[in-house]
Design an enzyme around this catalytic site. Structure first.
Site, mmCIF file in Angstrom:
data_model
loop_
_atom_site.group_PDB
_atom_site.id
_atom_site.type_symbol
_atom_site.label_atom_id
_atom_site.label_comp_id
_atom_site.label_asym_id
_atom_site.label_seq_id
_atom_site.Cartn_x
_atom_site.Cartn_y
_atom_site.Cartn_z
ATOM 1 N N GLY A 11 23.421 14.390 -2.298
ATOM 2 C CA GLY A 11 22.809 14.147 -3.598
ATOM 3 C C GLY A 11 22.253 12.738 -3.760
ATOM 4 N N ASP A 34 28.650 18.511 2.047
ATOM 5 C CA ASP A 34 27.914 19.031 0.885
ATOM 6 C C ASP A 34 27.846 20.543 1.022
ATOM 7 O OD1 ASP A 34 25.792 17.463 -1.210
ATOM 8 O OD2 ASP A 34 25.410 19.610 -0.928
ATOM 9 N N TYR A 142 28.925 18.715 -19.947
ATOM 10 C CA TYR A 142 29.052 17.688 -18.907
ATOM 11 C C TYR A 142 29.971 16.552 -19.391
ATOM 12 C CZ TYR A 142 27.311 13.904 -15.802
ATOM 13 O OH TYR A 142 27.182 12.865 -14.907
#
Ligand code: NAD
Ligand code: AKB
Length: 310
Positions: A11, A34, A142
């Site tokens: 990322g 990942d 989030y």
């Protein structure tokens, strides 16, 4: 010495953190992992493994069989993407954290890094110079997951002695890897559009001030915190971290110093509500007092670096 495992290494932050840690510790000592099967080209000089953080048993055996003693857990859904899939975001953002915290509690890991975010703050938080300890009523899935994660990190530290360190990153701005679905992503996209087509349509309105940071500063902060003597640290939830605050209008004006014909238009979407719930600026005095944190990049330096590299 054990190895370092970075989960979510493909990322925006993970790719640069992997490079920086490999430079310090050597390529073989830092394993990038990942859910993406293919190793990003930036990371081909060291080990790369496909690993799904939601597969608890797979992660546990990988850590135990590869002499890992330190994990950076970066896999998560960011604010904008999480709002579209709240159930999954909650599971991804929380389950993986428990897997890693439990490994440390059982003595398999010496140290963990887990990032939080300015998203832990909400509409009732004082939004100028937001202090470390303040009202925190996040209104996004989030933010709720990050706030809960902070509470669990502190709990595992206080109750089981787990060495888990954390930063409340602001919006991060970088050119090596694209951002992954956040509300602050406009501040990266704008550079690509400015250079490619000379105009950009921003999904936030012109006066939305948010805390931001150039990626080099974020990587330096992360490594400095992880290297800090344990006894110097007072915060075991997550440290406030500050770089620079600006609005889309201020960023566009800075870009216009390099590209005078650059045009910005505004079409706010659902991300405006998220941005409105976050602070304008952050007080990070605990970070500066405990581990000498000081950002290096101001707005004009950040814009010059971005336009130079993109
Ligand atoms: P990103 O979306 O760019 O990267 C996340 C990586 O995790 C991706 O490569 C993705 O493939 C991987 N991933 C997703 N699901 C996975 C799974 N099940 N198993 C393994 N890997 C998986 O995000 P980022 O911007 O690099 O953020 C990393 C962390 O930092 C996140 O926790 C994020 O909340 C936090 N953070 C980021 C910012 C920012 O501005 N980038 C700001 C505050 C906090
Ligand atoms: C996002 O916008 O979701 C992230 C963050 C500030 O956590 N960049």
């Amino acid at each position: 010495m054990g190895k370092t495992l970075i989960i979510g290494a493909a990322g925006q932050i993970g790719s640069e953190l992997t490079l920086a840690l490999r430079q310090k510790k050597g390529n073989e000592a830092v394993i990038a992992a990942d859910i993406k099967s293919e190793c990003p080209s930036l990371l081909i000089d060291g080990p790369y493994h496909r690993l799904d953080i939601m597969n608890r048993e797979e992660v546990r055996s990988f850590v135990q069989n590869n002499a890992i003693d330190e994990v950076y857990l970066l896999a998560a859904l960011l604010s904008a993407t999480a709002e579209k899939n709240p159930d999954f975001a909650w599971r991804l953002n929380m389950e993986g954290l428990f897997t890693i915290l439990d490994l440390a509690k059982e003595g398999f890991l010496q140290r963990i890094f887990w990032p939080s975010s300015i998203a832990v703050f909400g509409p009732t938080t004082p939004n100028e110079g937001t202090p470390q300890h303040t009202v925190m009523e996040p209104s996004t899935v989030y933010g709720i997951s990050k706030q809960a994660g902070e509470r669990w990190c502190e709990y595992y530290h206080n109750t089981f002695g787990v060495d888990v360190r954390s930063l409340r990153y602001p919006g991060l701005i970088s050119y090596k890897s694209p951002p992954g679905g956040g509300t602050t992503d406009y501040a990266v996209d704008i550079f690509y559009k400015a250079k490619a087509q000379g105009n950009y349509t921003c999904f936030l309105n012109k006066d939305t001030e948010l805390p931001m940071m150039f990626m080099d500063d974020a990587i330096r902060a992360t490594i400095t915190l992880m290297e800090a003597p344990k006894e110097n640290l007072r915060i075991w939830s997550s440290y406030n971290l500050s770089g620079i605050s600006f609005t889309p209008d201020q960023l566009a004006k800075e870009i216009q110093k390099h590209i005078p014909d650059f045009i910005i238009r505004y079409e706010p979407d659902f991300r405006q509500t998220i941005a409105d719930s976050w602070p304008n600026s952050i007080d990070d005095s605990y970070a500066s007092e405990d581990w000498n944190w000081k950002p290096a990049y101001n707005l004009s330096e950040l814009v010059s670096e971005m336009l130079h590299h993109i």
